[in-house]
Design a protein around this motif. Structure first.
Motif, PDB file in Angstrom:
ATOM      1  N   TRP A 169       0.854  -1.184   0.000  1.00 52.40           N
ATOM      2  CA  TRP A 169       0.000   0.000   0.000  1.00 52.40           C
ATOM      3  C   TRP A 169       0.896   1.242   0.000  1.00 52.40           C
ATOM      4  O   TRP A 169       1.702   1.435   0.902  1.00 52.40           O
ATOM      5  N   GLU A 204      -5.365   4.840   0.111  1.00 55.23           N
ATOM      6  CA  GLU A 204      -6.314   4.549  -0.963  1.00 55.23           C
ATOM      7  C   GLU A 204      -5.772   3.620  -2.028  1.00 55.23           C
ATOM      8  O   GLU A 204      -6.538   2.912  -2.681  1.00 55.23           O
ATOM      9  N   GLN A 228      -4.791  -1.762  -6.692  1.00 52.71           N
ATOM     10  CA  GLN A 228      -5.622  -1.886  -5.506  1.00 52.71           C
ATOM     11  C   GLN A 228      -6.200  -0.511  -5.140  1.00 52.71           C
ATOM     12  O   GLN A 228      -5.449   0.410  -4.783  1.00 52.71           O
ATOM     13  N   ASN A 254      -8.665   1.009  -2.448  1.00 55.10           N
ATOM     14  CA  ASN A 254      -9.416   0.767  -1.221  1.00 55.10           C
ATOM     15  C   ASN A 254     -10.618   1.705  -1.187  1.00 55.10           C
ATOM     16  O   ASN A 254     -10.479   2.908  -0.982  1.00 55.10           O
ATOM     17  N   ASN A 281     -12.230  -4.135   4.853  1.00 52.49           N
ATOM     18  CA  ASN A 281     -11.830  -3.230   3.783  1.00 52.49           C
ATOM     19  C   ASN A 281     -12.247  -3.833   2.448  1.00 52.49           C
ATOM     20  O   ASN A 281     -11.924  -5.000   2.151  1.00 52.49           O
ATOM     21  N   ILE A 337     -12.002  -3.624  -1.665  1.00 50.70           N
ATOM     22  CA  ILE A 337     -10.980  -3.176  -2.604  1.00 50.70           C
ATOM     23  C   ILE A 337     -11.416  -3.494  -4.031  1.00 50.70           C
ATOM     24  O   ILE A 337     -11.839  -4.621  -4.316  1.00 50.70           O
ATOM     25  N   ALA A 377     -10.108  -3.975  -7.860  1.00 50.67           N
ATOM     26  CA  ALA A 377      -8.803  -4.387  -8.376  1.00 50.67           C
ATOM     27  C   ALA A 377      -8.845  -4.675  -9.873  1.00 50.67           C
ATOM     28  O   ALA A 377      -9.157  -5.809 -10.278  1.00 50.67           O
TER      29      ALA A 377
END
Length: 586
Positions: free
Chosen positions: A77, A81, A126, A128, A143, A145, A147
């Motif tokens: 990450w 976000e 990714q 979020n 969470n 996500i 993708a």
């Protein structure tokens, strides 16, 4: 009405901040990026894939198209976000499904992937969704996500593969600071596989994937921290800007070199050379990572009528000299300077590498869109605070349908066709485009130039919607036949109306900053109109009428917006980290 609209803005942004448009200290909810070596994680999971050959019923897929396997992944990450993940799946090898078959289009059922299985290698962006639309909370359990995915697959026994494109929804559930559970659902398109042809050789087959497992934090620091916290900051650390900051647009000229399978590369230039234009829109989430979407249109405005290819065929004819081709792509930008040496806002040169995924269509081919997967590098040079020059080169592979199935590898067209892409042009940074260190102050307004990005986005979208409604109504009333006699919806041109609505909206927002931005917008809209006439989809007056409708739609939408909200001086958007804050001056 004004109060009602302000209430809606408050609901959408989650924060309504009454401020004067002056510099404010960093909000306590603002996050700071970590070192590049923080926020890494690993995943191990069990995987099930359901294969979906084209033109076959879903009832035939299970259990005939089912295979089980294992997956491993490594991800990071970059901000609350945005992140990335690299993943490898190996199916039908540890747990073998001997009945794993596909029903071929030609009525001949056969075994598939029953010796050695198959592997997929993919890279996922990714996003979020919780952190994108809400304040980042390190203690959050769930969470969600989004993708997008690109990569390749390999039949281990045959030693052959092809590109893949897909999208997934991923869920994680935090057990403690180090461990999480995850569950992924993905849908991916692939070209023809193992004799099971899509009938189009451009990615008509697909598969669904369900993946569950455990995730382990690999870094010492695995959460982001508040800008207001008294903690040690690495030299790379900067405060995460608002989602509406760090956007940029690009416009330039490009050249492609086609490299079809079986063709001697010495014959590619000038035989496979085409010229064109490209436009792009991108955003940096942190100084290290960003994304760019773009369109590359080749051999249309400037045409190489001698574009042709030699062996392996005896009848080399021009394939790109009638209508050209375009590629729509998304790039994942990795700024090597900022990753290795840390962010420096005064740096002139920046070296970037990017993996690419997208779709391409050759208008001279009778087949539909073909997936592309590629890799490239870009250099930018800053000539002012907001204007940069850029140059990039990329190589992408695509499936056989791009060349009308003339150029393909043996055994059902598993693809190694490709083309080089060279581009040079100008980049213009939109709004606030620099980062700042923890503890510094910055303006609460959305940008140093006073752009009201939500207002611009809403007005542009509204202009396109109004233009769409107007052209649809006129088409239904007038019923004029198209030049190619395909239907009676020629007048007016819908493509031109929506393109010029967007161009006029861009003009109204950016003319005072740089005249070249609206010029580029109108040029792109004009090119779309010319393409519709050249391809016999519209008469010239259809396009002219469409352009007038689009410009009128933009004028109407912006006028209504000014009447309801004023000219935007009282309503702007600021940042409090991972949310959008509406700033209202009274």
């Amino acid at each position: 009405m004004r109060k009602f609209l302000l209430i809606l803005l408050w609901i959408a942004s989650c924060h309504l901040t009454v401020v004067a448009q002056e510099e404010n200290p960093v909000d306590s909810s603002t996050c700071v990026t970590n070192s590049f070596w923080d926020n890494w994680y690993g995943q191990v999971g069990a995987d099930m894939i359901l294969l979906f050959p084209v033109d076959h019923a879903v009832k035939d897929v299970f259990p005939n198209g089912k295979s089980l396997g294992v997956s491993i992944a490594v991800g990071k990450w970059f901000s609350p976000e945005f992140g990335g993940k690299f993943k490898v799946n190996w199916n039908n090898v540890i747990i073998r499904e001997t009945h794993n078959i596909w029903y071929k289009p030609y009525g001949v059922p056969g075994g598939n992937h029953d010796e050695g299985g198959f592997m997929t290698i993919s890279g996922d962006m990714q996003l979020n969704l919780h952190n994108l639309f809400d304040v980042y909370k390190p203690e959050r359990k769930w969470n969600l996500i989004l993708a997008p995915r690109a990569g390749g697959w390999l039949n281990v026994k045959e030693g052959k593969g092809g590109p893949i494109l897909g999208v997934g929804l991923h869920n994680t559930y935090r057990l403690n600071k180090k461990w999480q559970l995850f569950g992924d659902v993905n849908y991916t398109f692939v070209p023809s596989l193992n004799g099971v042809s899509s009938g189009r050789d451009h990615g008509g087959n697909s598969y669904a994937e369900i993946n569950v497992g455990v995730e382990m934090a690999l870094s010492k620091n695995n959460t982001f921290h508040r800008a207001s916290e008294s903690v040690r900051h690495e030299k790379e650390a900067v405060v995460v800007n608002s989602f509406w900051d760090n956007w940029f647009v690009q416009a330039g000229l490009g050249m492609s070199l086609q490299n079809p399978y079986g063709t001697n590369f010495a014959n590619v230039f000038p035989n496979g050379n085409t010229l064109g234009v490209n436009i792009g829109l991108g955003k940096w989430f942190t100084p290290e990572i960003g994304v760019r979407g773009g369109v590359n249109w080749q051999n249309s405005i400037v045409i190489n009528h001698h574009a042709y290819y030699l062996a392996p065929f005896d009848d080399p004819k021009g394939e790109l000299d009638k209508k050209g081709f375009y590629a729509i792509y998304a790039d994942l930008f990795l700024n090597l300077h900022n990753i290795i040496a840390g962010y420096d806002k005064d740096r002139k040169w920046n070296a970037i590498v990017f993996p690419r995924m997208g779709l391409t269509t050759n208008f001279s081919s009778s087949y539909a869109e073909c997936p592309i997967v590629g890799l490239g590098t870009e250099q930018t040079f800053a000539i002012s605070d907001r204007i940069k020059l850029f140059a990039d080169v990329a190589y992408q592979v695509m499936t056989s349908g791009f060349h009308d199935k003339k150029y393909k590898t043996p055994d059902n067209g598993i693809s190694s066709n490709g083309f080089f892409d060279f581009n040079i042009g100008v980049q213009y940074d939109l709004g606030r485009n620099t980062w700042y260190k923890p503890g510094e102050k910055r303006s609460a307004s959305v940008s140093a130039t006073g752009h009201n990005w939500p207002r611009f986005i809403v007005n542009t979208g509204g202009s396109v919607v109004v233009a769409f409604g107007a052209k649809t109504a006129l088409k239904a009333m007038i019923n004029e036949e198209r030049p190619d006699h395909s239907d009676n919806k020629s007048f007016p041109s819908g493509h031109a109306s929506m393109a010029f609505a967007a161009a006029r909206s861009i003009d109204k927002e950016f003319r005072k900053d740089c005249i070249w931005i609206p010029i580029a917008g109108y040029a792109a809209a004009t090119a779309i109109g010319v393409e519709r006439v050249v391809n016999d989809r519209h008469h010239w007056y259809d396009v002219v009428a469409g352009a007038g409708i689009g410009i009128g739609a933009a004028e109407l939408t912006w006028w209504l917006s000014d009447k309801l909200l004023g000219k935007g001086s009282n309503v702007a958007v600021g940042s409090s980290g991972n949310t959008v804050d509406v700033a209202v001056g009274f």
